[in-house]
Design an enzyme around this catalytic site. Sequence first.
Site, PDB file in Angstrom:
ATOM      1  N   SER A   3      22.813  -2.814 -36.337  1.00  0.00           N
ATOM      2  CA  SER A   3      24.184  -2.513 -36.758  1.00  0.00           C
ATOM      3  C   SER A   3      24.970  -3.797 -36.977  1.00  0.00           C
ATOM      4  O   SER A   3      25.695  -3.937 -37.971  1.00  0.00           O
ATOM      5  CB  SER A   3      24.886  -1.644 -35.709  1.00  0.00           C
ATOM      6  OG  SER A   3      24.272  -0.392 -35.602  1.00  0.00           O
TER       7      SER A   3
ATOM      8  N   ASP B  89      23.888  11.492 -38.047  1.00  0.00           N
ATOM      9  CA  ASP B  89      23.476  10.121 -37.776  1.00  0.00           C
ATOM     10  C   ASP B  89      24.626   9.363 -37.117  1.00  0.00           C
ATOM     11  O   ASP B  89      25.754   9.351 -37.644  1.00  0.00           O
ATOM     12  CB  ASP B  89      23.085   9.433 -39.085  1.00  0.00           C
ATOM     13  CG  ASP B  89      22.689   7.992 -38.865  1.00  0.00           C
ATOM     14  OD1 ASP B  89      21.572   7.771 -38.378  1.00  0.00           O
ATOM     15  OD2 ASP B  89      23.513   7.103 -39.160  1.00  0.00           O
TER      16      ASP B  89
ATOM     17  N   MET C 252      23.898   4.892 -41.920  1.00  0.00           N
ATOM     18  CA  MET C 252      25.327   4.603 -42.032  1.00  0.00           C
ATOM     19  C   MET C 252      25.770   4.463 -43.477  1.00  0.00           C
ATOM     20  O   MET C 252      26.960   4.563 -43.776  1.00  0.00           O
ATOM     21  CB  MET C 252      25.694   3.334 -41.256  1.00  0.00           C
ATOM     22  CG  MET C 252      25.034   2.073 -41.748  1.00  0.00           C
ATOM     23  SD  MET C 252      25.806   0.581 -41.068  1.00  0.00           S
ATOM     24  CE  MET C 252      25.534   0.787 -39.330  1.00  0.00           C
TER      25      MET C 252
ATOM     26  N   HIS D 229       0.816  -1.211   0.000  1.00  0.00           N
ATOM     27  CA  HIS D 229       0.000   0.000   0.000  1.00  0.00           C
ATOM     28  C   HIS D 229       0.850   1.261   0.000  1.00  0.00           C
ATOM     29  O   HIS D 229       0.378   2.337   0.333  1.00  0.00           O
ATOM     30  CB  HIS D 229      -0.931   0.009   1.218  1.00  0.00           C
ATOM     31  CG  HIS D 229      -1.901  -1.125   1.219  1.00  0.00           C
ATOM     32  ND1 HIS D 229      -1.732  -2.256   1.983  1.00  0.00           N
ATOM     33  CD2 HIS D 229      -3.048  -1.311   0.518  1.00  0.00           C
ATOM     34  CE1 HIS D 229      -2.729  -3.080   1.768  1.00  0.00           C
ATOM     35  NE2 HIS D 229      -3.544  -2.533   0.883  1.00  0.00           N
TER      36      HIS D 229
END
Length: 528
Positions: free
Chosen positions: A427, A507, A476, A201
């Site tokens: 990646s 980026d 990329m 609680h």
Amino acid sequence: LTSKKLINSVDGCVDEALCGLVRASGGLSLLKGHRVLLRSDPENLRGKVALLSGGGSGHEPAHGELGFFGFGKTTPSPTGASGVLLIVKNYTGDRLNFGLAAEQARNHGVAVDMVIVAEDCAFDQPSKAGRRGLCGTIFVHKLAGALAEEGSSLDQIVSKVTEVLKGVGSLGVSLSPCSVPGCRPSFDLPPGDMELGLGIHGEPGIKRSKVASADEVVKTMIDHMTNPDSQSHLPLKSGDSVVVCVNNLGALSCLEIAVVTKAAIVCLEGRGVVVARAMSGSFMTSLEMAGVSLTLMRANQETLRLFDAKTSAPAWPNLSSVCVSGRNYVTEPQAASARPQDDAHSEGPLSPVMRGALERVCSTLLEKQEELNALDRAAGDGDCGNTHAEAAKAIQEWLQDHVVPGDPGQLLSVLAGLVQEKMGGSSGALYSLFLTAAAGHVTEGQSNAAAWAGAMHAGTQAMRRYGGAEPGDRTMVTASGAEATRDLAARAGRASYIAAERVTLPDPGAVAVAAILGAVLESLEKQK
């Protein structure tokens, strides 16, 4: 300040939540004019014991989705139930309200009994109020429900669950407080601190300490729960068999709960305890509290039989009836032909050159780890630097134990396997695609500028074919103009889901590739 809540109104949120639970489950119905959930098949209760449980809101999915039970005034059952069992957590308010309901029911001639759950292991010397009722309550729901379904009498159910409760213990730990809608947090907990032994609680616990690792926290919890010097401890010895429940108190991620589950199983097994069953998830929560409770229940074969009984309760997990301890949970991969990186390679004239280039690439990526993370936080999950660092460390480890093959194609295949296995994410897949496609275009006898240009083209084409990105899409693939990507609109990758005005930095993938190419060039120039 009050915490943010995704509700329509403070006053109406409980009723709307109950309505949402019922609308989403065909097995539940709502008692009109009351905050009471009922089974939608009352005719199936004829001649069986009916179970009632409940409490305040904010503990969902308890009590509605885990028990099919509601909180409210009991009346003579029109379904012909043979009796009523009230399952009550040991809090004063719960006992008073359920006690009142029991007395009213008896006045109407209903056979009624009450089981009070008080399995909290927090306090060494509990007060007069006794131990609190926590997530162990759901075990009582499950066992009592299975017994009732089998046709056991009210006295038989009470006797059985009362005996089982002697072997149940719970303890919670929290990294944050919770807050009732429209109210301030229930207590203050400084960043970096955790609270041990708190209730459901929002009441504070018994001890504060700095946040530790999951393994350390779980060990502390189990040590406290089983400490024989405590009047609230759960007696547990080597050879005992238990069911363990890892209960999310509200705001921990599924990943964290899985880590805690593993830690709990390993810790118990390290004490010689057999983990017969394990369940993890959100069962008895405290709104948005970031915390977890552990509940242990000593279990014999009869207890496990009742625990394994099928139920249609919406929030009860679909658990296996196979013993957790002793199960072979690791599958060995099928034997396959050796991967390129596993083959013995011979050095050649290009080996020192390529080793130097790789070493410079790895050191560059490690240096840029935080920079790449910072760039990635603008449009991703902020781990671009971490994933590149993992790849760099994997390559460094490989370089320590292997010769660099004189065949550039073999080296590219080795690197493809390393990044696929160690880097992860998009990646890792993209780099592995590039390296795999490029590997077939350069050999020890064919490694001139034209061959390397062909390899670069093949690798780039593979990335574009499977990744869907093109030069100019702010990915990329645009490494040759990494800095210029700050002015490009993202048309592929995770950044494409972000509003253009919020993506104003270069980026991170492009910056990483540019850094790799720059490191290769720098290494080659030094080795001239």
